[in-house]
Structure formats: structure tokens, C-alpha cells
Design an enzyme around this catalytic site. Sequence first.
Site, mmCIF file in Angstrom:
data_model
loop_
_atom_site.group_PDB
_atom_site.id
_atom_site.type_symbol
_atom_site.label_atom_id
_atom_site.label_comp_id
_atom_site.label_asym_id
_atom_site.label_seq_id
_atom_site.Cartn_x
_atom_site.Cartn_y
_atom_site.Cartn_z
ATOM 1 N N ALA A 33 0.850 -1.183 0.000
ATOM 2 C CA ALA A 33 0.000 0.000 0.000
ATOM 3 C C ALA A 33 0.888 1.235 0.000
ATOM 4 C CB ALA A 33 -0.887 0.006 1.241
ATOM 5 N N GLU A 69 -1.182 3.154 6.759
ATOM 6 C CA GLU A 69 -1.137 4.220 5.744
ATOM 7 C C GLU A 69 -1.790 5.511 6.252
ATOM 8 O OE1 GLU A 69 0.902 3.589 3.578
ATOM 9 O OE2 GLU A 69 0.904 1.399 3.634
HETATM 10 N N1 BES Z 1 5.469 3.923 2.065
HETATM 11 C C1 BES Z 1 5.285 2.524 2.020
HETATM 12 C C2 BES Z 1 5.195 1.949 0.634
HETATM 13 C C3 BES Z 1 6.475 1.912 -0.149
HETATM 14 C C4 BES Z 1 7.567 1.302 0.373
HETATM 15 C C5 BES Z 1 6.535 2.446 -1.405
HETATM 16 C C6 BES Z 1 8.710 1.278 -0.375
HETATM 17 C C7 BES Z 1 7.685 2.421 -2.140
HETATM 18 C C8 BES Z 1 8.788 1.836 -1.619
HETATM 19 C C9 BES Z 1 4.006 2.146 2.730
HETATM 20 O O1 BES Z 1 3.631 2.982 3.764
HETATM 21 C C10 BES Z 1 4.237 0.798 3.310
HETATM 22 O O2 BES Z 1 4.951 0.686 4.257
HETATM 23 N N2 BES Z 1 3.636 -0.217 2.715
HETATM 24 C C11 BES Z 1 3.829 -1.592 3.123
HETATM 25 C C12 BES Z 1 2.549 -2.160 3.625
HETATM 26 C C13 BES Z 1 2.246 -1.652 4.977
HETATM 27 C C14 BES Z 1 0.980 -2.134 5.514
HETATM 28 C C15 BES Z 1 3.275 -2.001 5.948
HETATM 29 C C16 BES Z 1 4.294 -2.406 1.947
HETATM 30 O O3 BES Z 1 4.130 -1.948 0.833
HETATM 31 O O4 BES Z 1 4.814 -3.498 2.185
HETATM 32 ZN ZN ZN Z 2 4.667 2.840 5.487
#
Ligand code: BES
Ligand code: ZN
Length: 670
Positions: free
Chosen positions: A318, A354
Site C-alpha cells: 500500500a 497508511e
Molecule cells: N510507504 C510505504 C510503501 C512503499 C515502500 C513504497 C517502499 C515504495 C517503496 C508504505 O507505507 C508501506 O509501508 N507499505 C507496506 C505495507 C504496509 C501495511 C506495511 C508495503 O508496501 O509493504
Molecule cells: Zn509505510
Amino acid sequence: MWLAAAAPSLARRLLFLGPPPPPLLLLLSRSSRRRRRLHSLGLAAMPEKRPFERLPADVSPINYSLCLKPDLLDFTFEGKLEAAAQVRQATNQIVMNCADIDIITASYAPEGDEEIHATGFNYQNEDEKVTLSFPSTLQTGTGTLKIDFVGELNDKMKGFYRSKYTTPSGEVRYAAVTQFEATDARRAFPCWDEPAIKATFDISLVVPKDRVALSNMNVIDRKPYPDDENLVEVKFARTPVMSTYLVAFVVGEYDFVETRSKDGVCVRVYTPVGKAEQGKFALEVAAKTLPFYKDYFNVPYPLPKIDLIAIADFAAGAMENWGLVTYRETALLIDPKNSCSSSRQWVALVVGHELAHQWFGNLVTMEWWTHLWLNEGFASWIEYLCVDHCFPEYDIWTQFVSADYTRAQELDALDNSHPIEVSVGHPSEVDEIFDAISYSKGASVIRMLHDYIGDKDFKKGMNMYLTKFQQKNAATEDLWESLENASGKPIAAVMNTWTKQMGFPLIYVEAEQVEDDRLLRLSQKKFCASGSYVGEDCPQWMVPITISTSEDPNQAKLKILMDKPEMNVVLKNVKPDQWVKLNLGTVGFYRTQYSSAMLESLLPGIRDLSLPPVDRLGLQNDLFSLLHKQADMQEEKNRIERVLGATPLPDLIQKVLTFALSVSYSENCV
Ligand code: BES
Ligand code: ZN
């Protein structure tokens, strides 16, 4: 009461063997859901550091007025940028980020003066930059930079890309969506693509009139596009000042469910056509989560709306784009008829994560990618706090311990782990640091910090931090300073020991009854999965330690800050038949090795289940990990052997396993 003392001088090992870049994200199983952050630490060679320079500060953006016209059949897009910019130092060139984009024309018009056309666009493809050259000097002051450009709606799931979906009638179509973090906004429009270069955005999208067009803000105008009656131009309200990596747009076919949260924010969950029902659970979570964060931070959500949208092709789990959060379908949609509670818990955690970023990350943004661990570690901790508040019946903290905490300790005990805080230069290094250490160890040490500070002062410090740096950027030290001011505790000194050096301690403890008191002798040493730490200068940590007794297994009898290699602690009024345990709630990021007498005394508390489930889980993890240590751990093996009854090896491991499982599964809680 926490007993603090001055910070010891610490040996820091900053050797970092980086993990391999994360493989493409595929959802494999429940345990691999957090795959992005859970890839193992491989023995990859240190990637060669590319020379890297940040953008020059002589010209910077104030407002981007950006119009994009995606072609969902040809997979191209046209873009027009009119950026209000400030020239701080006279120059005849402007350097911006730009990747896979063709600039058609560019000009700069100083305010109240003639337009100057750029005569050269010099693309530095390796550095993802373009230098616009002007035939005369751009004087200091404000002006408008205009750029017309074209790009490809790529199939790489980054930048402005196409996402394939099938309509309910079986037709294959494409949506146009964005994923900009960390450094891919530059693939959608030329920009100053660094988190500290914030500006406002006026976004317009020219789209087929039967498609949904979304961006960070609410729609303020929708009118027919003059050149094509099948198209409409949708204009969105101006954003607050924000970083480029948080900009987002989506054009496609979606249904939605909507509600208004208690604090007046319009919340929508967008789903594939015909699946609106599946968005209802996430809608309920988001509507509960927004007021929770508003109260916790004591800062309102600054936008009038928030959309959560399920994207068919999505690389991450996400993404927290401000006001338009994108999710892979499995992280947002719940089929009310065919879903298990763990799917709902996962959706609740992802939404909680998020939405936390809307404050921590979006309103206050890291100054540079070096501080990314804090962004992700913090969100990965507070998502649990939020879910625990909104859905106490989930007992979600037990899952934190069995998933994030345990996993982080397993990885961080390896010789090729790395410190949470690693300095990042070139954008290509950013992906490498999104691993279990930044997420799960990051979350675990913030959980420990929250417990050390106490919720009241922690909240106070968070409010100070978010208020002081709102719409600006901050570094890790800025958060420590706010928390230090709020609590009066040595936060930076404590936290530096956890974030700037890899690994964590093993606390040895033995006890002696001295009249009515229990004397504890504690010592710390780096915990290594491969055996005892060898070498001079064993790293040391400032460890917040809680101690409970059988008198009240759910309450810390004493809290101390262990800021030395060895420490004696006196527990007043502990009867000889009472057990004493360290690490209440398995909150401290350390392992404990008890003397055999202490371990033995804990057994009744394990058997009669008076020891809380998370404490039993922590004890079991520690026992396992001590057992797994090799040859030179014979002493530990002997100790555990004595506790369990003289069992010859290798039957011992089986016996501990049976023992541990009987402990953890003897009631539903664990
Ligand atoms: N900001 C991140 C997504 C991200 C991470 C985009 C690295 C590009 C590069 C987001 O907030 C995040 O941490 N997403 C997680 C899922 C979340 C529920 C922990 C993910 O994508 O694994
Ligand atoms: Zn994150």
C-alpha cells in the site's frame, strides 16, 4: 519510576553488508504478507556506491500547476507543467529530476517580464536529471517555468503506469495509476523530486468522460475538453505544501462506498466495478482510524477527503499518497461472505499504517531518505496501537510479538544484519533499506521507547513534533528532541544505541534472596545467533528494563534503565517463593538468559498460566534462540536441560519444542 543515568561511551559497529534488493512483490502466503519488509538479509556484496549529488538549491518550486492527459489505449500521456518558482541565485540553467520523459518545450517567465525559451535540454539519464539551459540569466525573484512533455504509461508499476483489469463482462481494459515513492514522480513530470523540496500542487486530468479521475484533493471543476467531446477536464483543489513522492492520480473504472468520519472527513473506498461490498470493512476501519489519530496527535487531518483505492497491479502492499491511498487488492478488499479474521486484521493494520502516514510522513516529512526507517518504523508500530484501540477483541499486540518482534530479533542476531539508521545517497539505495530491519525492528524499538516514556508524555512529544514541523521536514534527531522535551528522559542517548548500531543485547540475570529483598545481578552482551560475541569492545545498549513478580504478573514492580554493562538491582519485599521476570509484555528489544534457579522458579507461572501470554511467548522465543546457538552454548543447554529434567541431547530440542508448544497453545490467547 525510570532510573536513568548518563550515557556510556559506546563502541559502534557500523559495518553494513546490505541486503539484496527486494524481489518483485508477489503475495505468497499469510506469513509472507509483509514480504517487502521481510526479505531475508542475504550475503550480497556491498553495492557499489554511485556518486550522488542532491539538486542545486538555486531554483525551487512554490506551486506546480500540472495537467496530464493519459491515453489509455496507446499507453502514452501528454503533460503541461506551469510551476511558480523562486530563483534564489541568478543562473542560466535549471536542474530538475526527469526520467523516461521527453520535453517538447520549456520556458521561464520572470514575474512581469518576457518569457525566456530554453535552448537546450541536457538529459543526465543515469542521474535521472535534466538541465534546462537558457540563453540569458534568470535573475533572483519569482517566475513561471512552463514545460510541455510526453511520456509512456509504462508497465513497470512505478511512475505513471498502466494497470490491467477485466470488466465484469470479461473485457480487458487499462487504468492509469501512480506509484511515486521513493523517486518515481520524475517519471510522470519533470520535478524537484526530493522529499525536502515541498510545494503546493494544482492538478488537472483530461480523461474519457466515463472514467473515474482521482487525485490527492477533491474535485473543484469538471468541464468538457474543447478538442474532444469524449473527454473531460477534471480539476482538483490545491494541495497543502507537500513532497513530490506523495502526489497521486488514478484514472479508471471503479465503484465506491462512502461515509463521513466523526471528525467530518469524507472517506471513500474505491473498488473494482461490482465489488463495492468488499470495500465496506476498510471503510469502517478508516472512519474509526481517522478520529483515533486526530485525538492521539491532537492535530486534525488537514484535507477535506481521503480516498482508499484497490489497484489491480500494485508493486507494494500500500502507499500513503496524501488523500489518495493506494492498495493492492488483498490489502483493502474483504469479501464479507468468504473472509477469515486474519484477512480482516491484515486490512485493519494496513489501513492503520497508511493513515498514520497522513500525519507522520505526509504532514511532517523526512528530510532525506536516511530517515525513512523512522517513517516506516513509526507507522509499523502505531498501526498496532490504532487497531488495538479500534478492535480490542483482536488482541493484536500478541501478533506484533509473534510477527514483527520475533522476526526482527531473528534477523538482527545474524552477523550480516545492519543498523536501522543507514545513510542513503543515490536513489538506487533507497529500495535496499525497505527491509525487516527498518520496518519490524524500527517498530519494535519505538514500541520499547513508547513504553519507556509512557503514553501521556509520548503523546505530548508527538504533538510537539507534529506541530513544530508541520508542512516541513524533520530528521530522526528532531523527534528524539521533542520526546526528550516532553518526558525529561535521555531519549537521544537511549535511541542512538538502538538505531545506529546493529544487533541487540542478551541480558544475563541471576538472583539472590537477601532477607526480604531480592537482589538481581544483570549484565548485557551482544546476542549473536552464531555463538557468543567474540572480540573486544562488545557493543552496549541503554536498555529500558521492566521487572515483574508473581505478586502481580501484569504490572512492572520496577523499571530501570540499564546504561552499563553490569548492574545490580534490589527488588524490595519479594518473598522467597515469588518468581521474578524481566521484560513485561515482551516490550524490550532484548533476550533474557536466566540463571537455572530463576528459570525453574518461573515454571509454576507458566503451568498455571498466571504469566501473561505475551510474556510466555517471549520466554519461549528466548529459550529457543538460546538452544539454537551452537557449540559454545553448552552451558545454556545444560541449564535448560536441568530445568526440563535431565534429558539427553538431541531429545532435548524435541522436548523443549513440545514444552514450548504446550505453553503457547494451551489457551487460545497465544
Ligand atoms: N510507504 C510505504 C510503501 C512503499 C515502500 C513504497 C517502499 C515504495 C517503496 C508504505 O507505507 C508501506 O509501508 N507499505 C507496506 C505495507 C504496509 C501495511 C506495511 C508495503 O508496501 O509493504
Ligand atoms: Zn509505510
